[in-house]
Design a protein around this motif. Structure first.
Motif, PDB file in Angstrom:
ATOM      1  N   LEU A  84      10.506   5.140   4.466  1.00  0.00           N
ATOM      2  CA  LEU A  84       9.248   4.635   3.908  1.00  0.00           C
ATOM      3  C   LEU A  84       8.059   5.013   4.780  1.00  0.00           C
ATOM      4  N   TRP A  85       8.267   5.100   6.086  1.00  0.00           N
ATOM      5  CA  TRP A  85       7.212   5.530   7.006  1.00  0.00           C
ATOM      6  C   TRP A  85       7.871   6.018   8.274  1.00  0.00           C
ATOM      7  N   CYS A  86       7.215   6.967   8.948  1.00  0.00           N
ATOM      8  CA  CYS A  86       7.761   7.523  10.177  1.00  0.00           C
ATOM      9  C   CYS A  86       6.600   7.983  11.042  1.00  0.00           C
ATOM     10  N   GLY A  87       6.707   7.851  12.379  1.00  0.00           N
ATOM     11  CA  GLY A  87       5.626   8.316  13.227  1.00  0.00           C
ATOM     12  C   GLY A  87       5.914   8.170  14.703  1.00  0.00           C
ATOM     13  N   ASN A  88       5.071   8.840  15.520  1.00  0.00           N
ATOM     14  CA  ASN A  88       5.096   8.652  16.973  1.00  0.00           C
ATOM     15  C   ASN A  88       4.414   7.340  17.298  1.00  0.00           C
ATOM     16  N   VAL A  89       5.039   6.538  18.178  1.00  0.00           N
ATOM     17  CA  VAL A  89       4.435   5.279  18.590  1.00  0.00           C
ATOM     18  C   VAL A  89       4.378   5.226  20.113  1.00  0.00           C
ATOM     19  N   ALA A  90       3.818   4.149  20.624  1.00  0.00           N
ATOM     20  CA  ALA A  90       3.553   4.037  22.065  1.00  0.00           C
ATOM     21  C   ALA A  90       4.829   4.103  22.898  1.00  0.00           C
ATOM     22  N   HIS A  91       4.645   4.401  24.180  1.00  0.00           N
ATOM     23  CA  HIS A  91       5.721   4.441  25.171  1.00  0.00           C
ATOM     24  C   HIS A  91       6.764   5.505  24.844  1.00  0.00           C
ATOM     25  N   MET A 131       7.520  -1.412   1.315  1.00  0.00           N
ATOM     26  CA  MET A 131       6.318  -0.675   1.710  1.00  0.00           C
ATOM     27  C   MET A 131       6.171  -0.751   3.219  1.00  0.00           C
ATOM     28  N   ALA A 132       5.587   0.292   3.822  1.00  0.00           N
ATOM     29  CA  ALA A 132       5.389   0.288   5.270  1.00  0.00           C
ATOM     30  C   ALA A 132       4.250   1.220   5.655  1.00  0.00           C
ATOM     31  N   ALA A 133       3.637   0.918   6.782  1.00  0.00           N
ATOM     32  CA  ALA A 133       2.603   1.789   7.362  1.00  0.00           C
ATOM     33  C   ALA A 133       2.590   1.524   8.856  1.00  0.00           C
ATOM     34  N   GLY A 134       1.986   2.430   9.641  1.00  0.00           N
ATOM     35  CA  GLY A 134       2.013   2.236  11.081  1.00  0.00           C
ATOM     36  C   GLY A 134       0.852   2.881  11.791  1.00  0.00           C
ATOM     37  N   ILE A 173       3.210  -1.702  13.417  1.00  0.00           N
ATOM     38  CA  ILE A 173       3.872  -1.325  12.172  1.00  0.00           C
ATOM     39  C   ILE A 173       3.761  -2.514  11.236  1.00  0.00           C
ATOM     40  N   VAL A 174       3.300  -2.262  10.020  1.00  0.00           N
ATOM     41  CA  VAL A 174       3.216  -3.328   9.030  1.00  0.00           C
ATOM     42  C   VAL A 174       4.204  -3.004   7.914  1.00  0.00           C
ATOM     43  N   VAL A 175       5.010  -3.999   7.523  1.00  0.00           N
ATOM     44  CA  VAL A 175       5.997  -3.793   6.463  1.00  0.00           C
ATOM     45  C   VAL A 175       5.846  -4.909   5.440  1.00  0.00           C
ATOM     46  N   ALA A 176       6.178  -4.586   4.196  1.00  0.00           N
ATOM     47  CA  ALA A 176       6.130  -5.570   3.116  1.00  0.00           C
ATOM     48  C   ALA A 176       7.521  -5.690   2.515  1.00  0.00           C
ATOM     49  N   ALA A 177       8.017  -6.905   2.456  1.00  0.00           N
ATOM     50  CA  ALA A 177       9.311  -7.179   1.822  1.00  0.00           C
ATOM     51  C   ALA A 177       9.058  -7.804   0.447  1.00  0.00           C
ATOM     52  N   GLY A 178      10.127  -8.077  -0.269  1.00  0.00           N
ATOM     53  CA  GLY A 178      10.006  -8.641  -1.608  1.00  0.00           C
ATOM     54  C   GLY A 178       9.299  -9.982  -1.611  1.00  0.00           C
ATOM     55  N   ALA A 191       1.872  -3.484  -3.217  1.00  0.00           N
ATOM     56  CA  ALA A 191       2.018  -2.140  -3.774  1.00  0.00           C
ATOM     57  C   ALA A 191       1.776  -1.063  -2.725  1.00  0.00           C
ATOM     58  N   CYS A 192       0.967  -1.375  -1.706  1.00  0.00           N
ATOM     59  CA  CYS A 192       0.678  -0.411  -0.636  1.00  0.00           C
ATOM     60  C   CYS A 192       0.038  -1.177   0.520  1.00  0.00           C
ATOM     61  N   CYS A 193       0.097  -0.598   1.720  1.00  0.00           N
ATOM     62  CA  CYS A 193      -0.491  -1.258   2.885  1.00  0.00           C
ATOM     63  C   CYS A 193      -0.901  -0.211   3.914  1.00  0.00           C
ATOM     64  N   ASP A 194      -1.752  -0.635   4.866  1.00  0.00           N
ATOM     65  CA  ASP A 194      -2.234   0.296   5.893  1.00  0.00           C
ATOM     66  C   ASP A 194      -2.641  -0.487   7.131  1.00  0.00           C
ATOM     67  N   VAL A 195      -2.439   0.126   8.300  1.00  0.00           N
ATOM     68  CA  VAL A 195      -2.832  -0.507   9.559  1.00  0.00           C
ATOM     69  C   VAL A 195      -3.449   0.538  10.496  1.00  0.00           C
ATOM     70  N   THR A 196      -4.254   1.455   9.906  1.00  0.00           N
ATOM     71  CA  THR A 196      -4.881   2.526  10.683  1.00  0.00           C
ATOM     72  C   THR A 196      -6.037   1.969  11.507  1.00  0.00           C
TER      73      THR A 196
END
Length: 1126
Positions: free
Chosen positions: A464-471, A506-509, A514-519, A547-552
């Motif tokens: 659902l989402w993938c990315g480089n994160v801290a550390h 749904m997920a964003a990071g 990282i923010v995720v949405a469950a049912g 339906a969608c989310c973001d934490v930019t």
């Protein structure tokens, strides 16, 4: 605004700004420490700052007039320069830059027209005294206009005229180091010999006094430019075709021959003491002129060729060997001069390095509109440029993708790029998500993409989402949970699952969140707290399915976002503040329509935060986001396509010279704005969202059906994008973002006419090689319409020049032919007495003559006509031809009928059985073809003396023309007339001063029409001009025209023209024979769309003046609708 009965409603707007450089100057304009380049392009002024990385755009402003000259000058009491601007209609203004507002402020202005006097033929001449005592203008034969200046403040006093004995003045220059203001005058006498005189100007006595010590007789007969030298040297350099001479007050002249006879077009001083100058000739050769001197006397001159660029209209030395080469007939360039050849393997004799190129479409000699991709979006293919700078240019709306690699991979549900570690500059991995699995591609040792694995990733689930994160960690989100993987060991170091065993949908990071949405609308915010530490910081019950989310992170937030944005199935957009005690809702906005949001994104453009939401029906919504409070305002809506919009931010390539490119050609390099963010909106009509001058801009991508995108900046594919489509993954680079994308194919010769042949997928181009030289030759070139390579050529006979070309099916012949009209222009004949109509067939790389017919004069125009006939104009005759079979089976053109008109019938347009004829001097005539009688009959004509330059038929009864004083006018059949005499007169129903010389009208548009637009069926014409601008004329519905008229009238009261110039006066029809009276049946789209650039306060004032209970939002929506026409 009053609307006539049975009116014609025309909306005229610029689709591509003028690009031909009239003049450029360099100085300290915006601040004492800035080196500024100011460029005049027809009706626009551009201000740039020279930086270590190139030119940085500061301003790009329209003027209500055609610029004929600009000069910088600095009075003694100032530390910055003032700008003097002269317009062709003989108005002037003195401008300064206001650092506080960042705008141009008028210090002075006025009108320097005289009631009597013969206007000069060769163009206005401007000279500013180096000590700021006066400005001299040569506007009328035998007369100098003098504007006295206060040397301390630059204040302009009342102008006066002084009589000049010399009637044919070629060049004018103000000399330095003189006790009184002194002007050098280069002139031609009655025997065509050229001489130099100098005059001291007495402002008190309003008189000229000849200075005997500076004069020269019988100079080079081709002398055309004067280059004044600074004090203490003084004097002037005369640039001739064969000889360059220095004329000084206290010494003998010094001269140097040119390597070969040529025409010098521009000069630019390099050194402050005048020791070195850069010169450019009409062929684009650059010369270095060196003056050997001791500070008081010039000992000699030396001239050396240093390279080649476009033929320059202006040369400005900036700093550190960098020169701006401005051109009217080719691309402009930013170059660097080197002491030794920078690329000796390619050209051992060139000392020039081209740093940047700025495309110039001018002059657009001819063009055609085609839809090569069959997407319903037109492209302009133009024959443009002059002499050796001639080129074919493809102009299309949107951004081009340069494909680097394509992989067939159906079913992609998401794409992300990963760096090996957080410190790496380049991406290595591409993560591809599919139903039930995740696959990785990586750059291998051979710098190629190959299958790869990251041990800690879940490969058997959709990501659902993938990315480089801290550390130095990687994060992967699947339906089962969040996985944290160490970059170095690639092992799983932490994971998190939703409480209660629910599934994540749904997920964003961001780098730390990282923010995720469950049912059930359950939202969870996780923090990457350290190595192997994944901590849930907050949860929030949204109240509806997410339906969608973001934490930019936006603005100055760094790696952690202060807000979370959410789009819901209940058609709401939420902004939640990230607080120490959890997530707190700060804004809840109801979304329009019934289709759920599919993507939401917070982004900062040029320091301004926005919230964007892409809906499932192709709609994009955007708001201004207050970074301090999280409040949303100024909601706007754009329809991008018909399929779901998926948003992804990205940074583009280096912004070197970006702002300059933007100002000169409508483009801006990706990532050039402050903050560097652009947003890719994937859809069936993918769009890039970016910001220019604090305004959101939308530019189509020249691709279709893009489902996902990820930026991919690897060593093998620098500054690239990974684009997922229905069945493939493409990696490519994007061109500079711009409203119009220009592809240039240099011809190295002068193009004259162009047409497209659909049947053979080729273009036919008439060209002139070595134009104006003894070995001039004319050709018909055939170009492949995809590669634009020349695939066939036909040389015309000596002295024969191609005048017209068209593609036509003739008679019942199934073949499609090129038809070329020519003229035999012999030197001893004042007008061509012979020409030919050539019927040419192109097949498999070969162009052959199928038939030819001699005509008595020049075949200025050829057009296909109804019934497989061919229409042509020959001198003042309009002729109709039929395609007939001979007894031996061959074919020939036979003249069926003809009709003689006025002076020269240069332009034709046909609609049904009506033919519109544009005459050189006698405006428009309307012919009717009577098939039963086999005759052409004159039905009506315009009795005005308009010198036509292009014609078009708007509908069966309404006709448009451009004339040589830069005006447009519309005439109509006089259907209500009660007498035959009135019926034979074409009624003038519209007129408008365009301010540009139009060479061609063509039906079509540059954008794909959206079916839901109320203007989707509006007929449009495109026009091309000698200054490189492309424009559109749309025939509006009456209610839209009335709205535009009210908006235009209101804007005139609120938006002040630069230099105090009046918009209504600028757009009023004017030529040598008549002037005055407002434009009618036309509305200025450039002014109307300027509403979209206004701030809230000014916009509200305009809407208030319009009346009718309109809101700013409604006027903005309708303005954006009009802007989408082009």
């Amino acid at each position: 605004m009053e609307v006539e009965s049975r009116p014609v409603f025309n909306y005229v707007v610029t689709a591509h700004k003028p690009t031909a450089v009239i003049k450029s100057v360099v100085g300290n304009f915006t601040s004492p420490n800035d080196v500024n380049l100011i460029v005049a392009k027809c009706t626009r002024l551009e201000v740039h700052t020279s930086t270590a990385t190139g030119l940085q755009g500061v301003l790009d402003v329209p003027l209500y007039g055609r610029i004929s000259g600009i000069e910088l000058f600095r009075p003694k009491g100032r530390d910055t320069d003032l700008l003097f601007v002269l317009l062709e209609r003989l108005k002037f203004c003195v401008l300064e830059y206001d650092q506080a507002s960042g705008e141009l402020v008028s210090k002075a202005g006025g009108d320097v027209r005289d009631a009597v006097g013969r206007p000069v033929d060769a163009g206005h001449l401007v000279a500013v005294d180096p000590q700021c005592r006066l400005i001299a203008l040569h506007l009328y034969d035998g007369m100098l206009k003098v504007l006295p200046l206060d040397p301390g403040s630059g204040r302009v006093s009342e102008a006066f005229n002084v009589r000049l004995e010399e009637l044919n003045v070629v060049a004018l220059a103000a000399l330095a180091g003189c006790e009184r203001p002194t002007l050098a005058v280069l002139y031609e006498d009655a025997r065509h010999a050229r001489h130099l005189k100098a005059y001291a100007v007495s402002v008190r006595d309003k008189d000229l006094v000849e200075v005997a010590t500076i004069s020269a007789q019988n100079l080079d007969p081709g002398a055309g430019l004067l280059v004044p030298l600074p004090a203490p040297l003084g004097g002037v350099v005369v640039l001739g075709e064969s000889v360059i001479s220095y004329i000084g007050a206290s010494q003998a002249p010094r001269s140097v021959p040119t390597p070969r006879p040529t025409i010098m077009k521009a000069a630019g001083r390099i050194d402050a003491d005048g020791s070195r100058h850069l010169l450019s000739d009409h062929q684009g050769l650059l010369y270095l002129l060196v003056l050997a001197h001791d500070g008081k006397h010039v000992a000699g001159l030396k001239l050396e060729v240093v390279g080649r660029t476009s033929s320059a209209s202006s040369l400005c030395y900036l700093d550190a060997g960098v020169v701006y080469v401005g051109s009217r007939q080719g691309d402009s360039h930013l170059i660097r001069l080197h002491a030794s050849p920078p690329n000796p393997a390619v050209d051992p004799h060139s000392y020039v390095e081209i740093l940047e190129s700025y495309p110039n479409l001018g002059p657009i000699v001819d063009f055609c509109v085609v839809d090569l991709d069959r997407q319903g979006q037109g492209q302009v293919v133009a024959a443009s440029g002059a002499l050796s700078d001639g080129a074919v240019r493809v102009i299309r709306n949107g951004i081009g993708i340069n494909e680097q690699a394509t992989i067939e991979l159906p079913g992609i549900k998401g794409v992300w790029s990963l760096r090996p570690t957080s410190m790496d500059a380049h991406d290595k991995y591409l993560v591809l998500s599919f139903v039930g699995e995740t696959r990785l591609l990586a750059i291998n040792e051979d710098e190629e993409l190959d299958e790869a694995e990251v041990a800690g990733f879940e490969a058997h689930a959709l990501t659902l989402w993938c990315g480089n994160v801290a550390h130095d960690q990687l994060a992967q989100v699947t339906a089962a949970g969040v996985r944290l993987v160490d970059c170095h060991s690639q092992q799983l170091v932490a994971q998190w699952s939703p409480p209660g065993g629910g599934a994540i949908n749904m997920a964003a990071g961001s780098p730390t969140q990282i923010v995720v949405a469950a049912g059930g609308g359950s939202l969870h915010l996780l923090e990457v707290a350290g190595e192997g530490q994944l901590v849930e910081r907050a949860s929030f019950a949204v109240g509806a399915e997410v339906a969608c989310c973001d934490v930019t992170p936006i603005g100055e937030e760094g790696e952690a976002a202060a807000y979370v944005a959410v789009g819901t199935w209940s058609m709401e957009a939420l902004v939640l503040r990230v607080a120490a005690d959890g997530l707190a809702p700060v804004t809840r906005e109801q979304l329009p329509g019934e289709v759920i949001p599919r993507s939401i994104l917070m982004a900062s453009f040029e320091g301004n935060p926005y919230l964007l939401a892409g809906l499932g029906d192709g709609t994009l919504l955007h708001w201004r986001l207050d970074a301090a409070t999280g409040a949303l305002s100024e909601r706007k809506k754009m329809v991008l396509g018909t399929k779901p919009v998926m948003l992804r931010p990205f940074r583009g390539p280096s912004a070197q010279g970006a702002a300059s490119t933007g100002a000169s050609s409508g483009g801006v390099a990706l990532g050039s704005a402050a903050g560097g963010t652009s947003v890719f909106a994937a859809s069936d009509r993918p769009t890039v969202v970016y910001s220019s001058h604090k305004k959101l801009m939308f530019s189509n991508l020249n691709e279709s059906e893009v489902t996902f995108m990820a930026p991919f900046n690897s060593a093998s594919f620098p500054d690239s994008l990974a684009i997922a489509k229905e069945g493939s993954l493409t990696i490519g680079t994007v061109d500079a973002i711009q409203k119009l994308h220009v592809r240039t194919v240099p011809l190295g010769e002068q193009p004259r006419r162009i047409t497209h042949q659909e049947a053979t997928r080729t273009f036919g181009v008439i060209t002139i090689t070595n134009m104006g030289l003894e070995d001039e030759s004319n050709h018909v070139r055939i170009l492949d319409d995809t590669t634009l390579d020349t695939v066939a050529s036909l040389s015309l006979e000596p002295y024969e020049m191609g005048c017209a070309i068209t593609s036509a099916k003739l008679g019942d012949d199934p073949a499609t032919y090129y038809v070329v009209g020519t003229a035999v222009a012999r030197p001893e004949e004042p007008e061509p007495t012979k020409g030919r109509l050539l019927v040419l067939a192109y097949e498999e790389g070969r162009l052959s003559v199928v038939a030819e017919r001699e005509v008595r004069g020049a075949a200025y125009e050829v057009l296909p006509f109804q019934g497989g006939r061919l229409l042509s104009s020959c001198n003042n005759k309009v002729q109709l031809h039929r395609w007939m079979s001979r007894a031996d089976g061959s074919r020939e053109l036979q003249t069926e009928c003809s009709h003689a008109l006025h002076v020269l019938s240069l332009y034709l347009a046909a609609r049904g059985d009506h033919i519109l004829v544009g005459d050189l001097m006698r405006s428009l005539s309307l012919l009717l073809f009577k098939q039963e009688e086999g005759a052409l009959e004159l039905r009506a004509q315009d009795y005005a003396s308009n010198w036509c330059t292009a014609v078009a038929m708007l509908d069966d009864d309404t006709y448009l023309a451009a004339e040589n004083a830069y005006n447009l006018f519309v005439v109509r059949k006089n259907l209500d007339a009660t007498s035959d005499e009135e019926r034979q007169r074409l009624e003038l129903v519209g007129e408008f001063h365009l301010g540009e010389f139009v060479n061609r009208f063509r039906p079509g548009c540059l954008v794909m029409r959206l079916p839901d637009s109320e203007l989707s069926n509006v007929p449009t014409l495109l026009y091309g001009t000698i200054d490189g601008s492309l424009g559109m004329i749309a025939s509006l519905p009456p209610h839209t025209y009335e709205f535009c008229g009210k908006l235009q009238d209101a804007l005139r009261k609120v938006v002040r023209g630069v230099g105090g110039l009046d918009h209504a006066e600028w757009r009023a029809f004017a030529n040598e024979r008549r002037s005055g009276g407002e434009a009618r049946a036309f509305v200025d789209g450039d002014l109307v769309e300027a509403f979209l650039e206004l701030g809230q306060e000014e916009a509200a004032k305009v809407v208030g003046l319009m009346g009718g209970g309109l809101s700013v939002e409604e006027v903005t929506r309708r303005g954006e609708e009009l802007a989408r026409l082009h």
